[in-house]
Scaffold this motif. Structure first.
Motif, PDB file in Angstrom:
ATOM      1  N   ARG A  64       4.867 -36.785  44.078  1.00  0.00           N
ATOM      2  CA  ARG A  64       4.566 -35.490  44.689  1.00  0.00           C
ATOM      3  C   ARG A  64       3.489 -34.761  43.894  1.00  0.00           C
ATOM      4  O   ARG A  64       3.452 -34.818  42.670  1.00  0.00           O
ATOM      5  CB  ARG A  64       5.836 -34.638  44.737  1.00  0.00           C
ATOM      6  CG  ARG A  64       5.678 -33.312  45.466  1.00  0.00           C
ATOM      7  CD  ARG A  64       7.011 -32.611  45.582  1.00  0.00           C
ATOM      8  NE  ARG A  64       7.952 -33.398  46.381  1.00  0.00           N
ATOM      9  CZ  ARG A  64       9.212 -33.053  46.587  1.00  0.00           C
ATOM     10  NH1 ARG A  64       9.697 -31.951  46.031  1.00  0.00           N
ATOM     11  NH2 ARG A  64      10.000 -33.812  47.328  1.00  0.00           N
ATOM     12  N   LYS A  69      16.471 -36.764  38.350  1.00  0.00           N
ATOM     13  CA  LYS A  69      15.450 -36.942  39.377  1.00  0.00           C
ATOM     14  C   LYS A  69      14.666 -38.221  39.124  1.00  0.00           C
ATOM     15  O   LYS A  69      14.550 -38.677  37.987  1.00  0.00           O
ATOM     16  CB  LYS A  69      14.494 -35.746  39.397  1.00  0.00           C
ATOM     17  CG  LYS A  69      15.166 -34.434  39.782  1.00  0.00           C
ATOM     18  CD  LYS A  69      14.164 -33.299  39.847  1.00  0.00           C
ATOM     19  CE  LYS A  69      14.835 -32.001  40.264  1.00  0.00           C
ATOM     20  NZ  LYS A  69      13.880 -30.871  40.344  1.00  0.00           N
ATOM     21  N   GLU A  83       9.160 -37.361  41.964  1.00  0.00           N
ATOM     22  CA  GLU A  83       8.900 -35.990  41.522  1.00  0.00           C
ATOM     23  C   GLU A  83       8.444 -36.020  40.066  1.00  0.00           C
ATOM     24  O   GLU A  83       9.239 -35.791  39.156  1.00  0.00           O
ATOM     25  CB  GLU A  83      10.154 -35.133  41.675  1.00  0.00           C
ATOM     26  CG  GLU A  83      10.630 -34.992  43.109  1.00  0.00           C
ATOM     27  CD  GLU A  83      11.798 -34.033  43.231  1.00  0.00           C
ATOM     28  OE1 GLU A  83      11.655 -32.867  42.818  1.00  0.00           O
ATOM     29  OE2 GLU A  83      12.850 -34.453  43.721  1.00  0.00           O
TER      30      GLU A  83
END
Length: 220
Positions: free
Chosen positions: A86, A209, A214
């Motif tokens: 991202r 995560k 991310e």
């Protein structure tokens, strides 16, 4: 999504064990903070952050750490998968960029797009890349610039700016402590083993995560 065979346009040594390489790329401009999986024929695929983009090529900053990173320096063709991950959140103003080692790569691209000030840290002068874009250097042995770590240098910059940091885990650990002390806000990324790049293998879990999905975590 699959690897696309691309040409290595040129590579250039920047410091001891560190070089930049430009690889042909014909897609849309990669978002800042993203990366590619780069497959070197006869070797494995490795994750490399985008350090720059010029319309027909992407730039990578690479440190030689094994056979694959060594082979990439002399490769003629590679496979590219990406851009992956991202995009880093857009800062509210000109950011303060803090890099260590090859963690400088995504920060160079951010500075190209967003402006700001880039602080860089290394153990010694021989590990400081000879490139444009670095505003101030810190070396742990004092052989170039400020004597100390780049986090020590950051302590002297109590500014109300978004901080974007990328570097080895030890640097990020110190930065997170400083962020609590000084109330710093921003985002950080760090080095982590990424094998697939698309969130399947689970090798890059950090703070719950997947770093490949991310790459930028909130600081402060």
């Amino acid at each position: 999504m699959s690897f696309k065979v691309e040409e290595v346009l040129r590579s250039r040594k920047l410091a001891k064990g560190i070089y930049e390489t430009f690889v042909s790329y014909h897609g849309e401009a990669p978002p800042p903070g993203t990366f590619f999986m780069v497959w070197v024929p006869g070797h494995e695929a490795i994750p490399l952050s985008v350090a720059g983009y010029r319309g027909d090529a992407v730039r990578f900053i690479v440190e030689v750490r094994g056979r694959t990173t060594a082979a990439l320096y002399t490769a003629h063709k590679v496979g590219l998968l990406g851009p992956l991950g991202r995009q880093a959140p857009v800062p509210s103003g000109k950011p303060l960029l803090v890099g260590g080692g090859v963690g400088i790569a995504p920060l160079l691209y951010m500075k190209e797009l967003w402006g700001g000030e880039l602080l860089f840290g290394a153990k010694s002068a021989e590990k400081v890349p000879k490139i444009d874009g670095i505003d101030e250097v810190a070396t742990e042995d004092g052989s170039l610039g400020f004597k100390g770590t780049v986090v020590d240098l950051l302590k002297l910059r109590p500014q109300k700016r978004d901080v974007y940091a990328c570097g080895p885990p030890s640097m990020i650990s110190s930065l997170k402590v400083l962020a609590k002390e000084m109330g710093l806000k921003g985002y950080y990324s760090t080095e982590k083993m990424i094998k697939c790049g698309i969130g399947i293998c689970g090798s890059c879990v950090l703070e719950g995560k997947l770093l490949c999905k991310e790459p930028w975590l909130r600081l402060g």
